[in-house]
Write a protein that holds these residues in place. Structure first.
Motif, PDB file in Angstrom:
ATOM      1  N   LYS A 973       0.802  -1.220   0.000  1.00 53.81           N
ATOM      2  CA  LYS A 973       0.000   0.000   0.000  1.00 53.81           C
ATOM      3  C   LYS A 973       0.839   1.275   0.000  1.00 53.81           C
ATOM      4  CE  LYS A 973      -3.983  -2.059   2.373  1.00 53.81           C
ATOM      5  NZ  LYS A 973      -4.866  -1.996   3.575  1.00 53.81           N
ATOM      6  N   THR A 974       2.081   1.165   0.424  1.00 54.49           N
ATOM      7  CA  THR A 974       2.929   2.349   0.551  1.00 54.49           C
ATOM      8  C   THR A 974       4.227   2.156  -0.214  1.00 54.49           C
ATOM      9  OG1 THR A 974       2.035   2.789   2.754  1.00 54.49           O
ATOM     10  CG2 THR A 974       4.084   3.894   2.188  1.00 54.49           C
ATOM     11  N   LEU A 975       4.678   3.231  -0.845  1.00 54.79           N
ATOM     12  CA  LEU A 975       5.965   3.228  -1.528  1.00 54.79           C
ATOM     13  C   LEU A 975       6.852   4.281  -0.876  1.00 54.79           C
ATOM     14  CD1 LEU A 975       7.581   2.141  -4.034  1.00 54.79           C
ATOM     15  CD2 LEU A 975       6.785   4.193  -5.226  1.00 54.79           C
ATOM     16  N   ALA A 976       8.096   3.899  -0.574  1.00 47.43           N
ATOM     17  CA  ALA A 976       9.058   4.842   0.002  1.00 47.43           C
ATOM     18  C   ALA A 976      10.126   5.150  -1.033  1.00 47.43           C
ATOM     19  CB  ALA A 976       9.699   4.254   1.262  1.00 47.43           C
ATOM     20  N   SER A 977      10.560   6.402  -1.092  1.00 45.18           N
ATOM     21  CA  SER A 977      11.623   6.796  -2.012  1.00 45.18           C
ATOM     22  C   SER A 977      12.673   7.608  -1.271  1.00 45.18           C
ATOM     23  CB  SER A 977      11.045   7.609  -3.180  1.00 45.18           C
ATOM     24  OG  SER A 977      10.358   8.759  -2.711  1.00 45.18           O
ATOM     25  N   ALA A 978      13.942   7.399  -1.636  1.00 49.01           N
ATOM     26  CA  ALA A 978      15.068   8.085  -0.997  1.00 49.01           C
ATOM     27  C   ALA A 978      15.737   8.988  -2.018  1.00 49.01           C
ATOM     28  CB  ALA A 978      16.076   7.069  -0.466  1.00 49.01           C
ATOM     29  N   TRP A 987       4.506   7.417  -0.328  1.00 45.87           N
ATOM     30  CA  TRP A 987       3.455   7.637  -1.334  1.00 45.87           C
ATOM     31  C   TRP A 987       2.378   6.557  -1.200  1.00 45.87           C
ATOM     32  CZ3 TRP A 987       5.042  11.692  -4.659  1.00 45.87           C
ATOM     33  CH2 TRP A 987       6.413  11.978  -4.664  1.00 45.87           C
ATOM     34  N   ASP A 988       1.162   6.903  -1.610  1.00 45.94           N
ATOM     35  CA  ASP A 988       0.090   5.918  -1.735  1.00 45.94           C
ATOM     36  C   ASP A 988       0.348   5.134  -3.016  1.00 45.94           C
ATOM     37  OD1 ASP A 988      -2.449   4.759  -2.675  1.00 45.94           O
ATOM     38  OD2 ASP A 988      -3.326   5.768  -0.960  1.00 45.94           O
ATOM     39  N   ALA A 990      -1.380   3.039  -4.583  1.00 44.74           N
ATOM     40  CA  ALA A 990      -2.529   2.858  -5.475  1.00 44.74           C
ATOM     41  C   ALA A 990      -2.770   4.082  -6.341  1.00 44.74           C
ATOM     42  CB  ALA A 990      -3.780   2.541  -4.665  1.00 44.74           C
ATOM     43  N   THR A 991      -2.737   5.259  -5.734  1.00 44.92           N
ATOM     44  CA  THR A 991      -3.074   6.481  -6.471  1.00 44.92           C
ATOM     45  C   THR A 991      -1.867   7.350  -6.773  1.00 44.92           C
ATOM     46  OG1 THR A 991      -3.445   7.806  -4.473  1.00 44.92           O
ATOM     47  CG2 THR A 991      -5.298   6.509  -5.295  1.00 44.92           C
ATOM     48  N   GLY A 992      -0.726   7.078  -6.122  1.00 46.84           N
ATOM     49  CA  GLY A 992       0.445   7.922  -6.311  1.00 46.84           C
ATOM     50  C   GLY A 992       0.425   9.175  -5.474  1.00 46.84           C
ATOM     51  N   ALA A 993      -0.562   9.326  -4.588  1.00 51.80           N
ATOM     52  CA  ALA A 993      -0.655  10.532  -3.767  1.00 51.80           C
ATOM     53  C   ALA A 993       0.474  10.574  -2.748  1.00 51.80           C
ATOM     54  CB  ALA A 993      -2.008  10.574  -3.053  1.00 51.80           C
ATOM     55  N   HIS A 994       1.045  11.772  -2.586  1.00 53.39           N
ATOM     56  CA  HIS A 994       2.113  11.953  -1.593  1.00 53.39           C
ATOM     57  C   HIS A 994       1.506  11.956  -0.195  1.00 53.39           C
ATOM     58  CE1 HIS A 994       4.631  14.827   0.883  1.00 53.39           C
ATOM     59  NE2 HIS A 994       5.412  13.798   0.707  1.00 53.39           N
ATOM     60  N   ARG A 995       2.088  11.144   0.708  1.00 54.09           N
ATOM     61  CA  ARG A 995       1.563  11.057   2.070  1.00 54.09           C
ATOM     62  C   ARG A 995       2.391  11.857   3.053  1.00 54.09           C
ATOM     63  NH1 ARG A 995       0.137   4.611   2.834  1.00 54.09           N
ATOM     64  NH2 ARG A 995      -1.844   4.600   1.704  1.00 54.09           N
ATOM     65  N   GLN A 996       3.701  11.574   3.097  1.00 53.27           N
ATOM     66  CA  GLN A 996       4.542  12.219   4.104  1.00 53.27           C
ATOM     67  C   GLN A 996       5.941  12.429   3.550  1.00 53.27           C
ATOM     68  OE1 GLN A 996       4.355  10.610   8.222  1.00 53.27           O
ATOM     69  NE2 GLN A 996       3.064   9.057   7.344  1.00 53.27           N
ATOM     70  N   THR A 997       6.630  13.404   4.129  1.00 52.34           N
ATOM     71  CA  THR A 997       8.050  13.619   3.862  1.00 52.34           C
ATOM     72  C   THR A 997       8.800  13.457   5.179  1.00 52.34           C
ATOM     73  OG1 THR A 997       7.622  15.145   2.032  1.00 52.34           O
ATOM     74  CG2 THR A 997       9.801  15.232   3.047  1.00 52.34           C
ATOM     75  N   LYS A1227       2.258  -6.993  -8.491  1.00 50.89           N
ATOM     76  CA  LYS A1227       1.504  -6.328  -9.552  1.00 50.89           C
ATOM     77  C   LYS A1227       2.173  -5.056 -10.068  1.00 50.89           C
ATOM     78  CE  LYS A1227      -3.020  -8.025  -8.038  1.00 50.89           C
ATOM     79  NZ  LYS A1227      -4.380  -7.640  -7.575  1.00 50.89           N
ATOM     80  N   SER A1228       2.998  -4.429  -9.225  1.00 54.34           N
ATOM     81  CA  SER A1228       3.592  -3.151  -9.603  1.00 54.34           C
ATOM     82  C   SER A1228       5.105  -3.219  -9.529  1.00 54.34           C
ATOM     83  CB  SER A1228       3.090  -2.034  -8.678  1.00 54.34           C
ATOM     84  OG  SER A1228       1.696  -1.880  -8.788  1.00 54.34           O
ATOM     85  N   LEU A1229       5.734  -2.429 -10.385  1.00 57.71           N
ATOM     86  CA  LEU A1229       7.185  -2.260 -10.358  1.00 57.71           C
ATOM     87  C   LEU A1229       7.464  -0.772 -10.264  1.00 57.71           C
ATOM     88  CD1 LEU A1229      10.040  -3.616 -10.778  1.00 57.71           C
ATOM     89  CD2 LEU A1229       9.789  -2.986 -13.183  1.00 57.71           C
ATOM     90  N   ALA A1230       8.333  -0.375  -9.347  1.00 61.09           N
ATOM     91  CA  ALA A1230       8.693   1.031  -9.192  1.00 61.09           C
ATOM     92  C   ALA A1230      10.148   1.217  -9.583  1.00 61.09           C
ATOM     93  CB  ALA A1230       8.487   1.482  -7.750  1.00 61.09           C
ATOM     94  N   SER A1231      10.438   2.359 -10.219  1.00 56.48           N
ATOM     95  CA  SER A1231      11.812   2.686 -10.587  1.00 56.48           C
ATOM     96  C   SER A1231      12.126   4.113 -10.160  1.00 56.48           C
ATOM     97  CB  SER A1231      12.019   2.529 -12.100  1.00 56.48           C
ATOM     98  OG  SER A1231      11.105   3.334 -12.826  1.00 56.48           O
ATOM     99  N   ALA A1232      13.363   4.333  -9.680  1.00 54.63           N
ATOM    100  CA  ALA A1232      13.791   5.650  -9.200  1.00 54.63           C
ATOM    101  C   ALA A1232      14.908   6.163 -10.087  1.00 54.63           C
ATOM    102  CB  ALA A1232      14.286   5.552  -7.761  1.00 54.63           C
TER     103      ALA A1232
END
Length: 1348
Positions: A973-978, A987-988, A990-997, A1227-1232
C-alpha cells in the motif's frame, strides 16, 4: 600611598591617567564627574567603605560643578549615576592611554595578531559597524591600528549602541527582569563613555550584546546566559585593572609581581573580547551579513564562558597571593557583588526562557489545535449526554447504591494506608440490559463533581457496537487521549512532533492504535501527569482491537500508579489482570432489584395524570412489570417505550386498562421482547393497527443491520427504498430498535443488533443476508444513476479539491454511503442477483459504461478515491474468477489502469476527470471510448496520444534532487523513495498521492528498507547514519551511528530482528532492529560496500562491494563468519538480490552486466547482457520468475529469472535509473531516477500508469494581439491586465484565452486542462482553435478546441 586604605580607589578619568599621560598634556581635560554607589539596598555600614571608595570616587576626583542628579534603579545592587555635564572642551587633544586602556588594547592587539583569530577580529569590527548603522565598507584599518584612535572610534560605536537601546520595545518590556537589567545597564554605559574612557573598547561589544538580549529568540540559550554574565560583570572588569595595577597601589618591593598580574588581566580581557566577538558574529551571521558567511560556526558557548571564568579565577588567585591584606577586603566585596548579580542572572535566565517560550507559544498553539482537531472522534462528554437522551434521564437512586460498596471505596482510595484493599482496576460485569452504561454514567458524574484541585481527572469513552466509528480500540484510545489532553494540555508535547510529521494520518489506518499506544504510554511516564481515572463502557462492543486495548490497560497499570481504570462489559470478556490488583462488581439480580424498582416507580409516576391510570391500575402495572422484568433495565425501558407511544394529537395510544394488557404481552427476557416487538411490526396475531408500513419497517431494520456505518435519514431512504418524507415516521415506528441523533439513525443497543443478526432470515428477509446485501447494492446503483452527473458542484475546471465546501443542500448527500460501499455490498451478496448484476448485460456494466467518470468525480469530492481503486480491483477479481463476463472484465481492467494512471490529478482536481484523464488516456481505452462524450465542452478532438496502455503507470514527483532508491511496504500500500534532497517520501501506491516527507538526514539519502511487519522504515545516508522511522506516523525513532563514511545500503532480516547496513568505510554493520544496539562489524572488503541483502531464510547475509575489489562476499548472518567470495565481474559490483526461494543470487555491475549465481555453491550460472551503461540495481519479482534491472542507460529491463532470456525494456525516464522494486503482491514495479521522479509500471504487462506532477518551460517569443487585449507567446496567449474580453459564464472561450504554462493549459487565466508528464510541452504552437504540443521525444500532440 595611604597606609590606612582598605580598598582600591576609582578616580575620575583625569586622575586615572597614567603618569606618562599627565606628562604629555599640559592642560587637564575637563571631565564629567560620575559616582557609582554599589551597595546592598539595606546595608549602609562601615563594612561597605571599600566598595564605596571604588564606586563613589576618591578624594582625588574633581568635584562636580553642579549638583548631581541621581538615577535610582531597582537592582539587587543599587546603581546611582550622576547625569553627565553638557560642557565640552574646545580644541582638546585625545588623552593618552591609561593602564586599563593599555591592557584592553593589548588584549585586542594580541587577538588581531593571532592567525586563528585575525579574521574574527576584522569581522567583529565590521559587524559592530553594520549593527550600529555605520557603513561597513568604510576603510578604518589605519585608525584601528592606532590605540588612541581606536578608543575614540569605539566610543562613537558605543554612543550609537546606546541610542539603539534607549527605548525598549513593547515585547521587551514584557520580559520582566531582562528589561530591567537592560535599563539598569544603560546608565553604567553612559558613565563608562563619558567618564571612564578605558571602557570604550569592551563596552562597544556590550551594547550589541544588549541588542541580542532584546531579541533572545535568535540566539542559543547557553549563549544568552553567557552574554548576560559578561554584561553584568563588565563594570567589575573595567574597575579592577585600573586599581589593581595603579603604581601608587603597589609597594615598590612588589613591583616584580606587576608583569604577572598584567599578564593575567590581559588573558582575562582576551577571553572577554573573544567571547563578545564570537557572540556578536554568531548572532549576525544569520541576519544576512554576507561577510560573516566564511567564519566557522561556534556552538560550545558553555566552554567559551568557562574560559572567561577560568581567566577570572587565575587572576583572583594571583591577586590573593599578591596582596591578601590590602586587596582582600576589596576582593571579598567584589566577589559579593558578583554573587549578588549571579542571583539576578538566575531570574534573568528564567525570564529569557519564558520569553522564548512565549514567542513559540502562538505557533505551538496553532499546531496543538490542529492536533486535537485531527485526534477528535467524539467529545465523550457530549456523547454521554446523547446516550442519556436516547435512553432515559439518569436517576441518582439507580446508581448511588454502588457508591456504598466496599469495591468502589477501595477503587476511589488513592492512599494505600491499609484500611482498604488496593484496587486500581474496577470491572463491572453484567448481561445485556442490566444498566451498566447508566451505572458508569452515574459514577462519571460522581467523580467529575469533585473539586478539580483535590480530585483526579476523569477521561471516559462509551464503546458502541452499532456505530463503526465508535466500536474500535483506536476510537477508544483516541477519545481517551483527546479528553486527557483537554484536561492536561501539557501532555500534548508527547504527541506534537509525531503529528507535525504525519498530520491527520497519524490517527488513521491499521497502525494508528500502535502509534497512539506508544504516545499514550509516554504520557503516562510524564512526571507532571496528574492522577486520572480512565473509564471505558462496553468493552464487549469493541469489535476491533479489543485484545490490544486490554493489553494497553494492563501495561498502563505497570507504568504508573497515577492511573486507575473502570471498565464494564458482558461476561464474555476476560480481563487478564494477574499483574495488578483488581475488583469485580457483578451486576446480578439481587444487586439490581432496588435500582430497577426505583426506575419503574419513576417511570410510572409520569402516567399518574393520564386517562385510566388510577392508583390501582398503576399498582397492578408495577407488579406485572416487576415480575416479568427480571431486574433488567433494558426490558423495563422497552415496556415503557410501548406504553408511552402517542398519536398525532400528542395523546397516549393506550389508556390504563389497555396498558396493563399490553404489559402482559411482553414475555420475560430480552430476546423474547425483541421477538414480541417484531410481532407487532408484522401485525401478527391481532393485526395491531398502530404499527404501519410493516415491509418498510423491515427494510429499514434490514439495511440498518447490514450497513457498515450508521446512516443518515436521506441515505436510509435510498437504501431501504423509502420515500424521503416517510423515513422519519418509519424509523419512529421501529423505535424499540432504532433511535435518531442529529439526522443519523442508530440501533438502540448492541443486543438489538445481535437479535437482528441472529434472526435476519426469519424476521426480516426470507431470502437471507446475501440477498439483503445485493438489494442494498442495486438500490445504490439505481440512486447513483439518477443523481450522478458531470460537475455536480459546478466547480472551475482546475479547482483544488482541498478547498471544496459542499453546497447546501448537498445534492450528493443521499448517495454518500452508496458511492463508497455499493461494490462491497454487491460482493457480499453471492446470490442469484449478484451473478446477474455482474453479467455483461447486467446492472454493474450498464452503470459503469454510463457513469464511471461521474462516480470517480464523486469519490474525489469525498476524498475517497483510494476506496474506488480497491473496489474496482475487487470487482475485477470477482468477474475474472467467474470467467463469464468478458466485456465487463475488459472494462474493469481498463478502469483500474485509468484510475491508477490519473489518480493524482483526480484527487487534486475532480473535474479533470473529464479533462486531462479522459483526453490523455490511450485512444483505444475502453473508458475513453465509452465516456468520450463526457469530455469538457471546449475539447473537440485530440491526436498524438498513444493508442494503448503501455508499461508506464505513473510518475511520482516532488523530490528536489536525484532519487536513489525505492521500496514497497509489505502490504503493497505504501511506496518509500530516498533522494539526494536529504529526504524520504512516502506515497500511496494505489493512487500515487504523496503522504509524508521524512526529514532528518543532513546529507543525501541512498537507500530505504521496510521491516517485514511494515511498521518500521530504515534509511541510509551519506551523513554516515542509519535512521529508523515509524511508518504509520512518520515519527523519527532513532539514529544508528558508527560508520565512519557514507552508508550506501540497508536491509532487514526476514524475521525483522536484525538490520544490516553497508558503508563506504569498507564494512557491514549488524544492528538490533528493536533497540538499535550495534551487534557486529563484518570486515574483509578492500573497498566501499554498496549493497547488502539477506537470503530469504535469514541465515546468509550477502554483501556486494563497489569500486576496486569487484567481488560479492557471503557471510553467516548469525556468527558474522565469512563464507565465500564470488568473483567474475570486471568492474564494480553495485547491487545484489536473492531470489525468493534463496537459491539464486543476482549481482549488478558497472561492467553493464547482471550475473546470476548459485547461492549455495557460489557457482556462476549466467551473464545477462544488453544494457548500454552501468547497471545500478536488480530485483526479483515475488514469484521469482522475473528479474528487473535498472541502468544508467535510462531504462529498466525485465528478464526471465530461470533462463536469463530478455523480455522487455521499460523506457520513459529522462536520466539514470538508480533503483527498482517489485510490490509484494507482484503487480507493480517502481523505478527511481536521477530525473527526480519515481515511475510506476504494471509488472505483468509493463504498462505505464501515471505521472503526478510537472514543470513548465521557458518563453521564447512574444507578440501583442491585433486588438491589444492579449500577448501571444510560443506557449499560447495570455490576457493582458487591461483586457476587456471575458469568458462567458458557460465557459465559452475566445481564441486568445488559451495558454500553456507548465502542467496546465489555461483559459483566460484559469486552469482548464492538466498535462500529464509525458504530454508536457517543450514547444507550443497555436493555429485558430488548435493547440500543438511538441515533446522532448520528438512527438506532437494536437488538441482541437471548440468554438461554442
Amino acid at each position: 600611598m595611604p597606609s590606612e586604605s582598605t580598598g582600591l580607589e576609582l578616580t575620575s578619568p583625569a586622575a586615572a591617567w597614567s603618569s606618562e599621560s599627565r606628562d604629555s598634556h599640559s592642560t587637564k581635560t575637563p571631565s564629567h564627574d560620575v559616582a557609582y554607589q554599589c551597595t546592598d539596598l539595606d546595608l549602609y555600614s562601615a563594612d561597605t567603605t571599600a566598595v564605596r571608595a571604588i564606586t563613589e570616587g576618591t578624594k582625588e576626583a574633581e568635584a562636580p560643578t553642579t549638583a548631581p542628579h541621581v538615577l535610582s534603579l531597582a537592582l539587587p545592587v543599587e546603581l546611582r549615576v550622576r547625569e553627565p555635564s553638557t560642557a565640552k572642551s574646545v580644541g582638546q587633544q585625545p588623552p593618552a592611554l591609561s593602564v586599563s586602556q593599555t591592557l584592553w588594547n593589548d588584549a585586542y592587539d594580541s587577538l588581531e595578531a593571532d592567525t586563528d583569530n585575525a579574521e574574527l577580529v576584522r569581522s567583529y569590527v565590521k559587524t559592530l559597524m553594520k549593527a550600529l548603522d555605520i557603513d561597513p565598507s568604510t576603510d578604518l584599518s589605519a585608525e584601528l591600528k592606532n590605540p588612541i584612535q581606536r578608543q575614540m572610534y569605539m566610543r562613537e560605536l558605543v554612543e550609537k549602541g546606546q541610542a539603539k537601546i534607549s527605548t525598549p520595545s513593547k515585547i521587551t518590556q514584557g520580559v520582566g527582569d531582562v528589561a530591567q537589567f537592560i535599563l539598569s545597564a544603560k546608565p553604567i554605559i553612559d558613565a563608562a563613555i563619558h567618564n571612564i574612557p578605558q571602557a570604550a573598547l569592551p563596552w562597544a561589544g556590550v551594547c550589541v550584546g544588549l541588542q541580542i538580549l532584546l531579541n533572545p529568540a535568535k540566539a542559543t540559550r547557553s549563549n544568552l546566559a553567557g552574554i548576560v554574565y559578561v554584561v553584568s560583570r563588565m563594570d567589575w572588569y573595567c574597575a579592577l585593572s585600573e586599581h589593581l595595577l595603579k603604581e601608587d597601589h603597589i609597594d615598590e618591593s612588589w613591583n616584580f609581581i606587576r608583569p604577572k598580574l598584567e599578564e593575567r588581566v590581559i588573558t582575562l580581557y582576551k577571553a572577554l573580547l573573544l567571547y563578545q566577538m564570537k557572540s556578536v558574529c554568531s548572532y549576525y551571521r544569520h541576519q544576512a551579513f554576507e561577510f560573516l558567511r566564511a567564519l566557522a560556526n561556534w556552538d560550545d558557548w558553555d566552554g567559551y564562558l568557562e574560559a572567561v571564568r577560568d581567566a577570572e579565577k587565575c587572576l583572583l588567585d594571583d591577586w590573593g597571593q599578591f596582596d591578601k591584606i590590602r586587596a582582600g577586603s576589596l576582593q571579598r566585596e567584589l566577589t559579593k557583588r558578583a554573587e549578588q548579580i549571579e542571583g539576578l542572572l538566575k531570574v534573568i535566565n528564567q525570564d529569557i526562557r519564558e520569553f522564548i517560550d512565549l514567542q513559540k507559544k502562538i505557533e505551538r498553539d496553532k499546531e496543538d489545535v490542529a492536533c486535537l482537531r485531527d485526534l477528535f472522534v467524539v467529545d465523550p462528554q457530549d456523547d454521554m449526554k446523547n446516550i442519556e437522551r436516547k435512553k432515559d434521564d439518569l436517576l441518582d437512586e439507580a446508581y448511588e447504591w454502588i457508591l456504598d460498596t466496599r469495591e468502589y471505596a477501595a477503587f476511589t482510595n488513592w492512599y494505600d494506608d491499609g484500611s482498604l484493599p488496593s484496587c486500581r482496576l474496577l470491572w463491572i460485569k453484567g448481561h445485556a440490559g442490566t444498566g451498566k452504561t447508566m451505572l458508569l454514567m452515574g459514577i462519571i458524574r460522581e467523580l467529575s463533581s469533585k473539586s478539580a484541585k483535590l480530585a483526579p481527572y476523569v477521561s471516559h469513552f462509551f464503546c458502541q457496537g452499532t456505530n463503526d466509528a465508535l466500536n474500535s480500540a483506536t476510537a477508544t484510545l483516541r477519545s481517551l487521549i483527546w479528553l486527557l489532553l483537554v484536561q492536561q494540555p501539557h501532555l500534548i508535547s508527547h504527541l506534537r512532533s509525531k503529528h507535525r510529521n504525519a498530520g491527520a494520518s497519524l490517527f488513521k489506518g491499521d497502525s494508528a492504535f500502535i502509534a497512539l499506544s506508544t504516545t499514550f504510554e509516554s504520557m503516562l511516564k510524564d512526571p507532571n501527569l496528574s492522577p486520572v481515572y480512565f473509564i471505558v463502557d462496553a468493552l464487549d462492543e469493541c469489535e476491533q482491537g479489543l485484545t490490544g486495548l486490554i493489553q494497553l490497560l494492563t501495561n498502563s497499570l505497570k507504568i504508573t500508579k497515577k492511573v486507575k481504570w473502570l471498565v464494564s462489559s458482558r461476561p464474555i470478556v476476560e480481563l487478564n489482570t494477574s499483574c495488578t490488583t483488581s475488583s469485580l462488581v457483578e451486576l446480578d439480580t439481587q444487586k439490581l432489584e432496588q435500582p430497577v424498582n426505583i426506575y419503574i416507580n419513576k417511570k410510572l409516576s409520569t402516567f399518574s395524570n393520564e386517562l385510566g391510570y388510577t392508583k390501582q391500575v398503576l399498582d397492578n402495572i408495577s407488579v406485572e412489570i416487576r415480575e416479568r422484568a427480571g431486574n433488567t433495565f433494558l426490558w423495563v425501558w422497552f415496556v415503557f417505550q410501548e406504553l408511552g407511544k402517542k398519536n398525532k394529537f400528542d395523546k397516549l395510544l393506550l389508556n390504563g386498562r389497555d396498558a396493563l394488557a399490553a404489559v402482559k404481552k411482553f414475555p420475560p427476557g430480552l430476546s423474547k421482547v425483541y421477538g414480541c416487538i417484531m410481532d407487532m411490526i408484522d401485525g401478527a396475531g391481532d393485526g395491531d393497527p398502530q404499527v404501519g408500513y410493516p415491509q418498510y419497517c423491515k427494510n429499514v431494520l434490514a439495511v440498518t443491520t447490514l450497513a457498515a456505518r450508521p446512516l443518515t435519514l436521506s441515505e436510509l431512504a435510498v437504501l431501504a427504498d423509502l420515500p424521503l418524507e416517510m423515513s422519519r415516521p418509519i424509523v419512529d415506528d421501529c423505535g424499540s430498535f432504532l433511535t435518531v441523533k442529529e439526522e443519523t439513525v442508530y440501533l438502540i443497543h448492541q443486543s438489538a443488533k445481535e437479535y437482528l443478526d441472529e434472526n435476519y432470515t426469519s424476521r426480516l428477509q426470507p431470502a437471507g443476508v446475501a440477498q439483503g446485501h445485493t438489494d442494498i447494492s442495486m438500490r445504490s446503483i439505481d440512486a447513483m444513476s439518477l443523481i450522478l452527473k458531470q460537475n455536480m458542484y459546478n466547480l472551475d475546471f482546475g479547482f483544488d479539491a482541498k478547498n471544496i465546501s459542499p453546497p447546501d443542500p448537498d445534492p450528493l448527500a443521499p448517495i454518500r454511503y452508496s458511492r463508497v460501499f455499493w461494490a462491497d455490498h454487491l460482493l457480499k451478496g453471492e446470490s442469484h442477483g449478484y451473478k446477474k448484476a455482474l453479467a455483461d448485460d447486467g446492472a454493474v456494466f450498464t452503470f459503469l459504461e454510463k457513469h464511471f467518470l461521474h462516480w470517480l468525480e464523486s469519490l474525489s469530492l469525498l476524498g475517497k478515491l483510494s476506496e474506488g481503486v480497491l473496489a474496482i480491483g475487487r470487482l475485477l477479481y470477482a468477474v475474472q474468477d467467474s470467467g463469464t463476463s468478458t466485456r465487463l472484465s475488459r472494462f474493469l481492467e481498463d478502469a483500474e489502469k485509468f484510475v491508477r494512471s490519473h489518480g493524482s490529478i483526480l484527487e487534486r482536481s475532480p473535474v479533470q476527470t473529464y479533462g486531462s484523464a479522459l483526453v490523455f488516456s490511450p485512444s483505444m481505452s475502453e473508458v475513453r471510448c465509452a465516456q468520450w462524450k463526457e469530455r469538457l465542452p471546449f475539447i473537440e478532438t485530440v491526436a498524438g496520444v498513444r493508442n494503448h496502455w503501455d508499461a508506464y503507470r505513473q510518475t511520482l514527483e516532488g523530490h528536489g534532487d536525484l532519487v536513489n532508491a525505492v521500496a514497497f511496504s509489505p502490504d503493497s500500500k505504501t511506496l518509500a523513495s530516498a533522494s539526494h534532497d536529504r529526504t524520504v517520501r512516502l506515497w500511496d501506491a494505489a493512487t500515487g498521492a504523496h503522504r509524508q516527507t521524512l526529514e532528518g538526514h543532513s546529507d543525501c539519502v541512498n537507500a530505504v528498507a521496510f521491516s517485514p511487519d511494515g511498521k518500521t522504515l530504515a534509511s541510509a545516508s551519506d551523513d554516515g547514519t542509519v535512521q529508523l522511522w515509524d511508518t504509520a506516523t512518520g515519527a523519527h525513532r532513532q539514529t544508528l551511528e558508527g560508520h565512519s563514511d557514507c552508508v550506501s545500503a540497508v536491509a532487514f532480516s526476514p524475521d525483522g530482528k536484525t538490520l544490516a547496513s553497508a558503508s563506504h568505510d569498507d564494512t557491514v554493520r549488524l544492528w538490533d532492529a528493536a533497540t538499535g544496539a550495534h551487534r557486529q562489524t563484518l570486515e574483509g572488503h578492500s573497498d566501499c560496500v554498496n549493497a547488502v541483502a539477506f537470503s530469504p531464510d535469514g541465515k546468509t547475509l550477502t554483501l556486494a562491494s563497489a569500486s576496486t575489489d569487484r567481488t560479492v562476499r557471503l557471510w553467516d548472518a548469525t556468527t558474522g563468519a565469512h563464507r565465500q567470495t564470488l568473483k567474475g565481474h570486471s568492474l564494480s559490483v553495485t547491487a545484489v538480490a536473492f531470489s525468493p526461494d534463496g537459491k539464486t543470487l543476482a549481482s549488478a555491475s558497472t561492467d553493464r552486466t547482471v550475473r546470476l549465481w548459485d547461492a549455495a555453491t557460489g557457482a556462476h550460472r549466467q551473464t545477462l547482457e544488453g544494457h548500454g551503461d552501468w547497471v545500478k540495481a536488480v530485483a526479483f519479482s515475488p514469484d521469482g520468475k522475473t528479474l528487473a534491472s535498472a541502468s544508467h542507460d535510462r531504462t529498466v529491463r525485465l528478464w526471465d529469472a530461470a533462463t536469463g532470456a530478455y523480455r522487455q525494456t521499460l523506457e520513459g525516464h529522462g536520466d539514470w535509473v538508480n533503483a527498482v522494486a517489485f510490490s509484494p503482491d507482484g503487480k507493480s514495479l517502481a523505478s527511481a531516477s536521477d530525473d527526480r521522479t519515481v515511475r510506476l509500471w504494471d509488472a505483468t504487462t509493463g504498462a505505464y500508469r501515471q505521472t503526478l506532477k510537472g514543470h513548465g518551460d521557458s518563453v521564447d517569443a512574444i507578440a501583442f494581439s491585433e486588438d491589444n487585449q492579449y500577448l501571444d507567446t510560443n506557449n499560447g496567449s495570455v490576457r493582458l491586465p487591461w483586457s476587456t474580453s471575458r469568458i462567458p459564464p458557460d465557459k465559452k472561450f475566445l481564441h486568445h484565452a488559451l495558454y500553456v504554462v507548465g502542467e496546465w493549459i489555461t483559459l483566460d487565466g484559469e486552469n482548464v486542462l492538466w498535462l500529464p508528464t509525458d504530454y508536457r510541452a517543450t514547444s507550443v504552437a497555436l493555429y485558430e482553435h488548435m493547440v500543438v504540443l511538441g515533446h522532448r521525444s520528438g512527438e506532437l500532440t494536437f488538441l482541437q478546441f471548440k468554438r461554442l
